[in-house]
Write a protein that holds these residues in place. Sequence first.
Motif, PDB file in Angstrom:
ATOM      1  N   ASP A 157       0.815  -1.223   0.000  1.00  0.00           N
ATOM      2  CA  ASP A 157       0.000   0.000   0.000  1.00  0.00           C
ATOM      3  C   ASP A 157       0.845   1.267   0.000  1.00  0.00           C
ATOM      4  OD1 ASP A 157      -2.416  -1.370  -0.048  1.00  0.00           O
ATOM      5  OD2 ASP A 157      -2.572  -1.477   2.133  1.00  0.00           O
ATOM      6  N   TRP A 179      -4.770   2.275  -3.686  1.00  0.00           N
ATOM      7  CA  TRP A 179      -4.925   1.182  -4.648  1.00  0.00           C
ATOM      8  C   TRP A 179      -5.662   1.613  -5.904  1.00  0.00           C
ATOM      9  CZ3 TRP A 179      -9.737  -0.104  -6.295  1.00  0.00           C
ATOM     10  CH2 TRP A 179     -10.815   0.323  -5.512  1.00  0.00           C
ATOM     11  N   THR A 202      -0.874  -4.673  -2.887  1.00  0.00           N
ATOM     12  CA  THR A 202      -1.980  -3.891  -2.320  1.00  0.00           C
ATOM     13  C   THR A 202      -3.218  -4.792  -2.234  1.00  0.00           C
ATOM     14  OG1 THR A 202      -3.223  -1.801  -2.432  1.00  0.00           O
ATOM     15  CG2 THR A 202      -2.875  -2.943  -4.505  1.00  0.00           C
TER      16      THR A 202
END
Length: 454
Positions: A280, A284, A303
């Motif tokens: 992350d 995203w 992610t």
Amino acid sequence: MTGPVLDFNTASSPSQLRITDIRVADVSGAPMRCPLLKIATNQGLEGYGEVRDGADPVYALMLKRHLIGENPCDVDRIFRRLRQFGHHARQGGGVCGIEVALMDLASKAYGVPAYMLLGGKYRDKIRVYCDTDVDGRDTGEAMGEALKARMGQGYTFLKMDLGIGQIRHIEGALSAPLGYLGEQDGMREQLRAAAKAGDRDKTRFCRNRLYDMENTPHPFTGIRVTEIGFQALEDYVRKVRQAIGFEVPLAVDHFGHICVEDCIKLARRVEPYNLAWLEDMIPWQYTEQYVRLSNASATPICTGEDIYCKEGFQNLIDAGAVSVIHPDLLTAGGMLETKRIGDYACDRGVAVAMHMAESPIACLAAAHTCAAIPHFLALEFHSNDVPWWQDMVSYAPGGRIVDRGWIAVSQAPGLGIERLNDEVLAEHLTPGSPGLWLSTEEWNDWFSHDRLWS
Ligand SMILES: [Mg+2]
């Protein structure tokens, strides 16, 4: 005429099973807020579910009107009815929490472990990775020692934080629009003071103002890491690797809201340290930025914990934007949808890990789902240091759910939970929660005209 002898649970009559009620127990400190769900039926069977960590049980209760009188074994039909009421991150929590309870009920009704409803299992035990968010994490030495202790507890896969949080205190490590970072700190202080004083209007104001500040997406904060900052972050990782060695996988998370260019610089800088994935780094939703990041770095990019349903994962996977996906099934769409997501990733050569920072209900739902995905890396565990975490439930197989870094997949019906332990839950109710398993009758007939087309 004598038919074949079938080995299933004749105490339950799945085709006549009907949902009669939904109740909640809103628990906190495990280590997050965990709103637990119980779905009751006309045959005495109970199904257990959970709303995503940190979210509100209202996300599930607002769906009760769609469930009363339904057969919980029709998991997919009910999920598709509810699907429009979920969204990304915590807003997926109601739909997904109910789906887990339906899967628990259906597999109990058929007398089989939940993974059987996902097509059976690929493995008997699930590798667990232990997230590590420790006091003293400002130094690589302290984090290295904390991670070594995790390895001593049997964990074979590790994760830590690395980002602007670790270098805020270093002079010259960050640049940002002057006053920007201090403004956030000041608002947090005001919020603490208002909450302590019981000033509800001020508390609400500060919370909303802070919400806006903290939800400024990465490209728009103007926060940059300086050369001093990058050097400090690299030193941190080097010291961690010096402590734990290079043989154990180490994933990294929580970089802070920095732009993709700085993410690329950091990703290149930490390449020598053989990290399992970078998680992350940017929101995203920015598929093209993820493609840039992945193409610029030789460390796997990951992610997924805030993506609702398969389509969001498909976009990233099809674009070649990630090497690892990391769904949380309490956001991703529950057990069946997460199995679909895992299959899609496996078909396209993208590795699958799983986020989980919730109670034993979500943990066991995740373990059954991980068992049913063809290739699987590791499942997150966030509660290693919460001594009462497992005591929330009576675990049917007995023993520890997470045992020295592994979960043995339960063969008991459903998720493998015999019952929830109300005495333990009552001790850890979320402040302000009215009580355990109270009537939710006011949600039975609440109605809204939610048609998505005319
Ligand atoms: Mg994460």
